[in-house]
Motif scaffolding. Structure first.
Motif, PDB file in Angstrom:
ATOM      1  N   LYS A   1       6.232   1.195   3.149  1.00  0.00           N
ATOM      2  CA  LYS A   1       7.283   1.134   4.168  1.00  0.00           C
ATOM      3  C   LYS A   1       6.770   0.536   5.471  1.00  0.00           C
ATOM      4  CE  LYS A   1      10.250   4.881   2.497  1.00  0.00           C
ATOM      5  NZ  LYS A   1      10.800   6.233   2.778  1.00  0.00           N
ATOM      6  N   ALA A   2       5.512   0.823   5.799  1.00  0.00           N
ATOM      7  CA  ALA A   2       4.945   0.308   7.049  1.00  0.00           C
ATOM      8  C   ALA A   2       4.507  -1.142   6.936  1.00  0.00           C
ATOM      9  CB  ALA A   2       3.738   1.164   7.451  1.00  0.00           C
ATOM     10  N   ALA A   3       4.355  -1.646   5.711  1.00  0.00           N
ATOM     11  CA  ALA A   3       3.862  -3.008   5.496  1.00  0.00           C
ATOM     12  C   ALA A   3       4.787  -3.729   4.518  1.00  0.00           C
ATOM     13  CB  ALA A   3       2.434  -2.970   4.970  1.00  0.00           C
ATOM     14  N   PRO A   4       5.941  -4.197   4.978  1.00  0.00           N
ATOM     15  CA  PRO A   4       6.953  -4.768   4.071  1.00  0.00           C
ATOM     16  C   PRO A   4       6.540  -6.063   3.383  1.00  0.00           C
ATOM     17  CG  PRO A   4       7.602  -5.014   6.376  1.00  0.00           C
ATOM     18  CD  PRO A   4       6.419  -4.116   6.370  1.00  0.00           C
ATOM     19  N   GLN A   5       5.446  -6.681   3.827  1.00  0.00           N
ATOM     20  CA  GLN A   5       4.985  -7.909   3.169  1.00  0.00           C
ATOM     21  C   GLN A   5       3.935  -7.630   2.094  1.00  0.00           C
ATOM     22  OE1 GLN A   5       4.661 -11.512   5.910  1.00  0.00           O
ATOM     23  NE2 GLN A   5       4.200  -9.855   7.357  1.00  0.00           N
ATOM     24  N   ALA A   6       3.542  -6.393   1.975  1.00  0.00           N
ATOM     25  CA  ALA A   6       2.430  -6.060   1.080  1.00  0.00           C
ATOM     26  C   ALA A   6       2.913  -5.564  -0.270  1.00  0.00           C
ATOM     27  CB  ALA A   6       1.541  -5.006   1.731  1.00  0.00           C
ATOM     28  N   ARG A   7       2.075  -5.759  -1.264  1.00  0.00           N
ATOM     29  CA  ARG A   7       2.237  -5.078  -2.548  1.00  0.00           C
ATOM     30  C   ARG A   7       1.045  -4.162  -2.731  1.00  0.00           C
ATOM     31  NH1 ARG A   7       0.122  -9.028  -7.057  1.00  0.00           N
ATOM     32  NH2 ARG A   7      -0.914 -10.618  -5.791  1.00  0.00           N
ATOM     33  N   LEU A   8       1.231  -3.156  -3.566  1.00  0.00           N
ATOM     34  CA  LEU A   8       0.206  -2.127  -3.672  1.00  0.00           C
ATOM     35  C   LEU A   8      -0.046  -1.763  -5.125  1.00  0.00           C
ATOM     36  CD1 LEU A   8      -0.298   0.968  -1.441  1.00  0.00           C
ATOM     37  CD2 LEU A   8      -0.195   1.287  -3.919  1.00  0.00           C
ATOM     38  N   ILE A   9      -1.328  -1.653  -5.475  1.00  0.00           N
ATOM     39  CA  ILE A   9      -1.750  -1.170  -6.785  1.00  0.00           C
ATOM     40  C   ILE A   9      -2.088   0.308  -6.646  1.00  0.00           C
ATOM     41  CG2 ILE A   9      -3.467  -1.375  -8.619  1.00  0.00           C
ATOM     42  CD1 ILE A   9      -3.885  -4.292  -7.673  1.00  0.00           C
ATOM     43  N   GLY A  10      -1.438   1.149  -7.430  1.00  0.00           N
ATOM     44  CA  GLY A  10      -1.689   2.575  -7.390  1.00  0.00           C
ATOM     45  C   GLY A  10      -2.449   3.020  -8.625  1.00  0.00           C
ATOM     46  N   ILE A  11      -3.667   3.533  -8.429  1.00  0.00           N
ATOM     47  CA  ILE A  11      -4.536   3.937  -9.539  1.00  0.00           C
ATOM     48  C   ILE A  11      -4.576   5.458  -9.619  1.00  0.00           C
ATOM     49  CG2 ILE A  11      -6.900   3.898 -10.448  1.00  0.00           C
ATOM     50  CD1 ILE A  11      -7.338   1.284  -8.919  1.00  0.00           C
ATOM     51  N   ASP A  12      -4.411   5.999 -10.822  1.00  0.00           N
ATOM     52  CA  ASP A  12      -4.620   7.428 -11.015  1.00  0.00           C
ATOM     53  C   ASP A  12      -5.032   7.679 -12.451  1.00  0.00           C
ATOM     54  OD1 ASP A  12      -4.205  10.430 -11.121  1.00  0.00           O
ATOM     55  OD2 ASP A  12      -3.491  10.011  -9.104  1.00  0.00           O
ATOM     56  N   ARG A  13      -5.986   8.596 -12.638  1.00  0.00           N
ATOM     57  CA  ARG A  13      -6.461   8.927 -13.989  1.00  0.00           C
ATOM     58  C   ARG A  13      -5.601   9.997 -14.640  1.00  0.00           C
ATOM     59  NH1 ARG A  13     -12.225  11.763 -12.610  1.00  0.00           N
ATOM     60  NH2 ARG A  13     -12.442  11.635 -14.865  1.00  0.00           N
ATOM     61  N   ASP A  14      -4.707  10.610 -13.861  1.00  0.00           N
ATOM     62  CA  ASP A  14      -3.814  11.654 -14.350  1.00  0.00           C
ATOM     63  C   ASP A  14      -2.489  11.016 -14.758  1.00  0.00           C
ATOM     64  OD1 ASP A  14      -1.918  13.745 -14.559  1.00  0.00           O
ATOM     65  OD2 ASP A  14      -3.103  15.023 -13.233  1.00  0.00           O
ATOM     66  N   ALA A  15      -2.237  10.930 -16.054  1.00  0.00           N
ATOM     67  CA  ALA A  15      -1.047  10.233 -16.549  1.00  0.00           C
ATOM     68  C   ALA A  15       0.241  10.885 -16.060  1.00  0.00           C
ATOM     69  CB  ALA A  15      -1.072  10.195 -18.084  1.00  0.00           C
ATOM     70  N   GLU A  16       0.259  12.212 -15.964  1.00  0.00           N
ATOM     71  CA  GLU A  16       1.468  12.891 -15.499  1.00  0.00           C
ATOM     72  C   GLU A  16       1.742  12.558 -14.042  1.00  0.00           C
ATOM     73  OE1 GLU A  16       3.434  17.383 -15.196  1.00  0.00           O
ATOM     74  OE2 GLU A  16       1.343  17.135 -15.815  1.00  0.00           O
ATOM     75  N   ALA A  17       0.711  12.591 -13.210  1.00  0.00           N
ATOM     76  CA  ALA A  17       0.874  12.238 -11.801  1.00  0.00           C
ATOM     77  C   ALA A  17       1.331  10.793 -11.660  1.00  0.00           C
ATOM     78  CB  ALA A  17      -0.431  12.459 -11.046  1.00  0.00           C
ATOM     79  N   LEU A  18       0.762   9.903 -12.472  1.00  0.00           N
ATOM     80  CA  LEU A  18       1.126   8.483 -12.400  1.00  0.00           C
ATOM     81  C   LEU A  18       2.610   8.285 -12.696  1.00  0.00           C
ATOM     82  CD1 LEU A  18      -0.320   5.686 -12.013  1.00  0.00           C
ATOM     83  CD2 LEU A  18      -0.280   5.503 -14.501  1.00  0.00           C
ATOM     84  N   ALA A  19       3.116   8.983 -13.707  1.00  0.00           N
ATOM     85  CA  ALA A  19       4.535   8.852 -14.063  1.00  0.00           C
ATOM     86  C   ALA A  19       5.436   9.390 -12.958  1.00  0.00           C
ATOM     87  CB  ALA A  19       4.803   9.588 -15.377  1.00  0.00           C
ATOM     88  N   LEU A  20       5.084  10.538 -12.396  1.00  0.00           N
ATOM     89  CA  LEU A  20       5.884  11.107 -11.324  1.00  0.00           C
ATOM     90  C   LEU A  20       5.851  10.223 -10.078  1.00  0.00           C
ATOM     91  CD1 LEU A  20       4.876  14.872 -11.661  1.00  0.00           C
ATOM     92  CD2 LEU A  20       7.150  13.913 -12.070  1.00  0.00           C
ATOM     93  N   ALA A  21       4.683   9.707  -9.747  1.00  0.00           N
ATOM     94  CA  ALA A  21       4.551   8.838  -8.583  1.00  0.00           C
ATOM     95  C   ALA A  21       5.356   7.556  -8.754  1.00  0.00           C
ATOM     96  CB  ALA A  21       3.084   8.503  -8.348  1.00  0.00           C
ATOM     97  N   THR A  22       5.301   6.990  -9.941  1.00  0.00           N
ATOM     98  CA  THR A  22       6.045   5.754 -10.203  1.00  0.00           C
ATOM     99  C   THR A  22       7.539   5.981 -10.031  1.00  0.00           C
ATOM    100  OG1 THR A  22       4.327   5.018 -11.744  1.00  0.00           O
ATOM    101  CG2 THR A  22       6.481   3.966 -11.922  1.00  0.00           C
ATOM    102  N   GLU A  23       8.026   7.115 -10.478  1.00  0.00           N
ATOM    103  CA  GLU A  23       9.441   7.435 -10.308  1.00  0.00           C
ATOM    104  C   GLU A  23       9.781   7.633  -8.833  1.00  0.00           C
ATOM    105  OE1 GLU A  23      13.448   8.314 -10.954  1.00  0.00           O
ATOM    106  OE2 GLU A  23      11.952   7.200 -12.109  1.00  0.00           O
ATOM    107  N   ARG A  24       8.908   8.282  -8.088  1.00  0.00           N
ATOM    108  CA  ARG A  24       9.152   8.471  -6.656  1.00  0.00           C
ATOM    109  C   ARG A  24       9.230   7.127  -5.937  1.00  0.00           C
ATOM    110  NH1 ARG A  24       5.618  12.197  -3.169  1.00  0.00           N
ATOM    111  NH2 ARG A  24       7.428  11.902  -1.830  1.00  0.00           N
ATOM    112  N   VAL A  25       8.328   6.217  -6.267  1.00  0.00           N
ATOM    113  CA  VAL A  25       8.337   4.893  -5.644  1.00  0.00           C
ATOM    114  C   VAL A  25       9.623   4.151  -5.988  1.00  0.00           C
ATOM    115  CG1 VAL A  25       7.193   2.649  -5.595  1.00  0.00           C
ATOM    116  CG2 VAL A  25       5.818   4.743  -5.557  1.00  0.00           C
TER     117      VAL A  25
END
Length: 340
Positions: free
Chosen positions: A47-71
């Motif tokens: 939100k603070a950097a509208p020109q940026a893209r971001l790679i989100g890394i997590d080893r916890d598959a459940e957290a990754l799925a929840l985070a992806t849905e939040r985004v």
């Protein structure tokens, strides 16, 4: 399931955004959140950097799925790339994405709300649960396995080094004695054991087993090894002007981060040299004066911020070749002796 979007409170969020966002204020900017968790920091960065893209890394598959849905719910999915990996696969992740350099890297080394609040994960000493403690539930090594298979000397080393536990040797010996009679498989069993070993006069504030639980979690997940292996990889892939921002919650984590950053903050020359060659000049600039800590108001809002130490650096010139070679030799992911 808990509404983690509601209960999750990112630590020092405003300060982290202030440190990360300036490096992303240009077209084509790329950031990496090495510890995505429930995406609280990631969403704020996007939100603070509208020109940026971001790679989100997590080893916890459940957290990754929840985070992806939040985004996705925040309308930011078009600038977000989720990756299931441990953060010491940093170089491989960028290679797979076809990215040579990045402009900002963020690491929040604490447990996520998901890991703390899901009692069946066994991270907390406050609830009776199986002794699991894996951030990546696909790996074979668990806390139960550590307690069942490590010898007394190895257990004592873990408790002493990772937990700074005064009674490490006594606790380790008692674990080995009791496991011969009955497997130690739950947090309640371990709590009772530690409670009986540590004398009343020498107990820390709070639960006497908290240091043992912390040490087991660090061992199971190889946290310090992975951190030490990842920081050099990050330095080698930062663009000039790029920033590395790290939140640590344990003295050994913070020591590792501080020591690594210090390598690029001072001139690489013998003491007393009258003139410093250009290629020996510092290549990091400190963004924080020492470590930033949470103030009383932050701790009151979010008790999990009480032990945080926030540090940030900026790459001011390309990493010198001799340092790049040194970082490359030290940055490869290390396989652990047990359970990997």
């Amino acid at each position: 399931m808990n509404d983690y979007a509601t209960i999750h409170q990112p630590v020092l969020l405003e300060q982290c955004v202030d440190l990360v966002a300036p490096a992303l204020d240009h077209a084509g900017a790329v950031a990496v959140d090495c510890t995505l968790g429930l995406a609280g920091h990631t969403i704020a960065f996007l939100k603070a950097a509208p020109q940026a893209r971001l790679i989100g890394i997590d080893r916890d598959a459940e957290a990754l799925a929840l985070a992806t849905e939040r985004v996705r719910r925040e309308g930011l999915a078009d600038r977000f790339i989720p990756v299931h990996a441990a953060f010491d696969a940093f170089t491989a992740v960028l290679d797979e994405q076809g990215i040579d350099g990045v402009d900002a890297v963020f690491m929040d080394l604490g447990l996520s709300s998901l890991q703390i609040d899901e009692t069946e994960r066994g991270f907390s000493y406050s609830h009776d649960a199986p002794l699991d403690m894996r951030m990546d539930t696909s790996q074979p090594l668990t806390a139960e396995r550590v307690l069942a298979q490590y010898d007394a000397e190895s257990l004592a080393r873990i408790f002493r080094t990772y937990g700074e536990e005064r009674y490490a040797r006594q606790i380790a010996r008692e674990i080995c004695r009791r496991r011969d009679q009955e497997p130690i498989t739950t947090s309640a069993q371990l709590n009772r054991l530690v409670d009986e070993v540590i004398p009343q006069a020498h107990r820390p504030a709070g639960n006497p087993a908290k240091r043992v639980f912390q040490a087991l979690r660090i061992e199971v997940n190889g946290e310090l090894e992975k951190l030490a292996a990842t920081l050099p990889q990050i330095a080698n892939r930062l663009n000039v002007g790029g920033r590395l921002v790290v939140e640590s919650y344990h003295s050994l984590e913070d020591k590792t981060v501080k020591s690594f950053m210090a390598q690029g903050l001072v001139a690489d020359v013998p003491p007393g040299l009258p003139m410093i060659p250009e290629d020996a000049q510092p290549f990091f600039r400190e963004l924080t004066r020492g470590a930033v800590k949470a103030d009383e108001a932050e701790v009151a809002r979010n008790p999990r911020s009480a032990s945080v130490r926030l540090r940030g650096i900026e790459l001011t010139r390309p990493v010198p070749e001799r340092w790049r070679r040194r970082f490359s030799s030290g940055g490869a992911s290390q396989r652990r002796r047990r359970g990997r």
